[in-house]
Scaffold this motif. Structure first.
Motif, short mmCIF file in Angstrom:
data_model
loop_
_atom_site.label_atom_id
_atom_site.label_comp_id
_atom_site.label_asym_id
_atom_site.label_seq_id
_atom_site.Cartn_x
_atom_site.Cartn_y
_atom_site.Cartn_z
N LEU A 16 94.31 50.13 43.72
CA LEU A 16 93.26 49.66 44.61
C LEU A 16 92.73 48.29 44.17
O LEU A 16 92.46 47.43 45.01
CB LEU A 16 92.12 50.68 44.64
N LEU A 87 89.95 52.69 50.01
CA LEU A 87 88.94 52.95 48.99
C LEU A 87 88.21 54.26 49.25
O LEU A 87 87.73 54.92 48.32
CB LEU A 87 87.92 51.81 48.94
N ASP A 88 88.12 54.66 50.50
CA ASP A 88 87.35 55.86 50.85
C ASP A 88 88.22 57.11 50.93
O ASP A 88 87.70 58.20 51.15
CB ASP A 88 86.65 55.63 52.20
N ILE A 170 85.99 49.87 41.05
CA ILE A 170 85.02 50.92 41.38
C ILE A 170 83.61 50.38 41.24
O ILE A 170 83.26 49.77 40.23
CB ILE A 170 85.18 52.15 40.45
N THR A 182 84.11 59.04 44.81
CA THR A 182 85.19 58.10 45.06
C THR A 182 86.37 58.51 44.20
O THR A 182 86.30 59.48 43.44
CB THR A 182 84.76 56.65 44.77
N PHE A 184 90.15 57.09 41.97
CA PHE A 184 90.90 55.97 41.40
C PHE A 184 92.11 56.53 40.66
O PHE A 184 92.19 57.72 40.36
CB PHE A 184 90.03 55.10 40.48
#
Length: 229
Positions: A16, A87-88, A170, A182, A184
């Motif tokens: 990301l 990202l979501d 983040i 969230t 990652f």
């Protein structure tokens, strides 16, 4: 060179963040082209001697300078919306980590395992070892496996905080009474540093975050030792 390197984004440690780096460069290129074009036109306007006393309107050029910026904005908006969606998105996480912000430290819970929770305080300068990082190192680091999807749940116990690790892309608010989440994925081992990015009081700048990315087998050994202790 060190000064110039500090002006840019950190090296990415997750897919990301790589996408955010690419989008930054993409947008910067567009802005550079616009700045050069507008600067050239303004310079030429100052130095040429063209006059037209009978020019009242120019519908063609007005249509052009309305449509062109709209097209340029589309080239910025579409990649931006794509990254916001990525990202979501929560992709079947392997591990869930819960973090709670306090004044002025973080506490962590490994929700998938029993009785694994700890507080993480910044190490004072007078207690640092020679290889420690001043104002960044903590007494208890977050240990997480690389190449695994991690979900993080974030909340706060007192005031607003913000859990931020730039290398992972983040930045998520820690709000009292609310649970934000969230995800990652870390694609390389290493230490990744962050800090609270919400002005949360007198010691706001003294509650750092340290994420240690390790291979999965090392993480299994660490979590086993934590469970047995």
């Amino acid at each position: 060179m060190a000064t110039w390197s500090n002006l840019g984004l950190q090296d990415s440690a997750s897919p990301l963040m790589e996408q955010l780096n690419f989008f930054h460069d993409h947008t910067l290129l567009i802005l550079t082209m616009i700045t050069i074009l507008v600067g050239y036109l303004m310079t030429m306007l100052c130095f040429n001697k063209f006059t037209n006393r009978y020019l009242l309107h120019g519908q063609t050029i007005e249509v052009i300078w309305t449509i062109l910026p709209a097209i340029v904005l589309m080239f910025i908006a579409l990649p931006s919306l794509r990254i916001l969606y990525l990202l979501d998105e929560i992709n079947d996480p392997a591990i869930t980590l819960k973090t709670i912000g306090h004044q002025w430290y973080w506490s962590y819970e490994y929700s998938d395992f029993l009785n694994i929770e700890f507080d993480s305080y910044m190490i004072p300068t007078n207690e640092l070892e020679l290889n420690g990082f001043r104002l960044l190192d903590v007494d208890n680091r977050i240990i997480l496996p690389m190449n695994n999807q991690i979900r993080i749940l974030v909340s706060a116990a007192d005031v607003l905080h913000s859990w931020t690790v730039p290398a992972l892309g983040i930045k998520i608010d820690a709000t009292p009474g609310r649970l934000n989440q969230t995800n990652f994925l870390m694609n390389r081992p290493g230490l990744f540093f962050g800090q609270c990015s919400e002005i949360c009081g007198a010691n706001h700048s003294f509650m750092p975050i340290v994420v240690e990315s390790v291979p999965t087998n090392y993480f299994i050994k660490w979590i086993s030792n934590m469970s047995s202790s």
